[in-house]
Design a protein around this motif. Structure first.
Motif, PDB file in Angstrom:
ATOM      1  N   THR A 222     -14.719  33.898 -24.924  1.00 51.56           N
ATOM      2  CA  THR A 222     -14.571  35.187 -25.584  1.00 51.56           C
ATOM      3  C   THR A 222     -15.258  36.282 -24.776  1.00 51.56           C
ATOM      4  O   THR A 222     -14.711  37.364 -24.597  1.00 51.56           O
ATOM      5  N   GLU A 223     -16.447  36.012 -24.278  1.00 54.20           N
ATOM      6  CA  GLU A 223     -17.154  37.011 -23.474  1.00 54.20           C
ATOM      7  C   GLU A 223     -16.418  37.290 -22.175  1.00 54.20           C
ATOM      8  O   GLU A 223     -16.351  38.423 -21.720  1.00 54.20           O
ATOM      9  N   GLU A 224     -15.853  36.272 -21.554  1.00 59.87           N
ATOM     10  CA  GLU A 224     -15.129  36.471 -20.301  1.00 59.87           C
ATOM     11  C   GLU A 224     -13.880  37.315 -20.519  1.00 59.87           C
ATOM     12  O   GLU A 224     -13.571  38.200 -19.726  1.00 59.87           O
TER      13      GLU A 224
ATOM     14  N   ARG B 272     -14.649  41.188 -21.204  1.00 60.43           N
ATOM     15  CA  ARG B 272     -15.231  42.071 -20.190  1.00 60.43           C
ATOM     16  C   ARG B 272     -14.165  43.002 -19.608  1.00 60.43           C
ATOM     17  O   ARG B 272     -13.018  42.607 -19.430  1.00 60.43           O
ATOM     18  N   PRO B 273     -14.534  44.253 -19.326  1.00 58.38           N
ATOM     19  CA  PRO B 273     -13.555  45.191 -18.775  1.00 58.38           C
ATOM     20  C   PRO B 273     -13.275  44.873 -17.299  1.00 58.38           C
ATOM     21  O   PRO B 273     -14.143  44.368 -16.587  1.00 58.38           O
ATOM     22  N   PRO B 274     -12.068  45.176 -16.847  1.00 61.96           N
ATOM     23  CA  PRO B 274     -11.746  44.904 -15.443  1.00 61.96           C
ATOM     24  C   PRO B 274     -12.484  45.869 -14.519  1.00 61.96           C
ATOM     25  O   PRO B 274     -12.693  47.039 -14.845  1.00 61.96           O
TER      26      PRO B 274
ATOM     27  N   ALA C 164      -3.347  41.178 -18.237  1.00 58.79           N
ATOM     28  CA  ALA C 164      -2.454  41.113 -19.396  1.00 58.79           C
ATOM     29  C   ALA C 164      -2.985  40.124 -20.425  1.00 58.79           C
ATOM     30  O   ALA C 164      -2.906  40.381 -21.646  1.00 58.79           O
ATOM     31  N   ARG C 165      -3.536  39.017 -19.953  1.00 61.31           N
ATOM     32  CA  ARG C 165      -4.111  38.032 -20.876  1.00 61.31           C
ATOM     33  C   ARG C 165      -5.301  38.622 -21.615  1.00 61.31           C
ATOM     34  O   ARG C 165      -5.461  38.437 -22.821  1.00 61.31           O
ATOM     35  N   ARG C 166      -6.121  39.378 -20.903  1.00 64.67           N
ATOM     36  CA  ARG C 166      -7.273  40.022 -21.562  1.00 64.67           C
ATOM     37  C   ARG C 166      -6.824  41.061 -22.576  1.00 64.67           C
ATOM     38  O   ARG C 166      -7.415  41.205 -23.639  1.00 64.67           O
TER      39      ARG C 166
END
Length: 91
Positions: free
Chosen positions: A53-55, A58-60, A35-37
């Motif tokens: 930002t990169e972390e 990234r897709p789950p 949810a945070r992403r």
């Protein structure tokens, strides 16, 4: 084929139940992280911290998306094995 005795089934079942409960905690943390992403992707602002930002971008992975399902399967399997152990003890 000889099945394990009731004590072995009980020990295995209780272990799986505890592992399922612990994994459910990890699954709830993974849901919060997803949810945070998602909120991060919706937000148009760019962070000054490129690593963060990169972390967040990234897709789950498959494991992260299905951790709740795996936790529930392990929990139910533990309950079934524990009940089988109790049933074998009574027999």
């Amino acid at each position: 084929m000889k099945l394990p005795d009731h004590e072995t089934l009980l020990a295995l079942g209780v272990t799986l139940v505890m592992a399922g409960v612990i994994l459910r905690g990890f699954a709830s943390q993974a849901r919060r992280d997803l949810a945070r992403r998602k909120e991060h992707r919706i937000d148009a602002r760019k962070s000054a911290d490129a690593i963060l930002t990169e972390e967040l971008a990234r897709p789950p992975g498959w494991f992260e998306r299905n951790l709740g399902l795996l936790a529930n399967i392990i929990l139910v399997a533990g309950v079934v094995i524990t009940v089988a152990g109790f049933a074998r003890e009574l027999r």
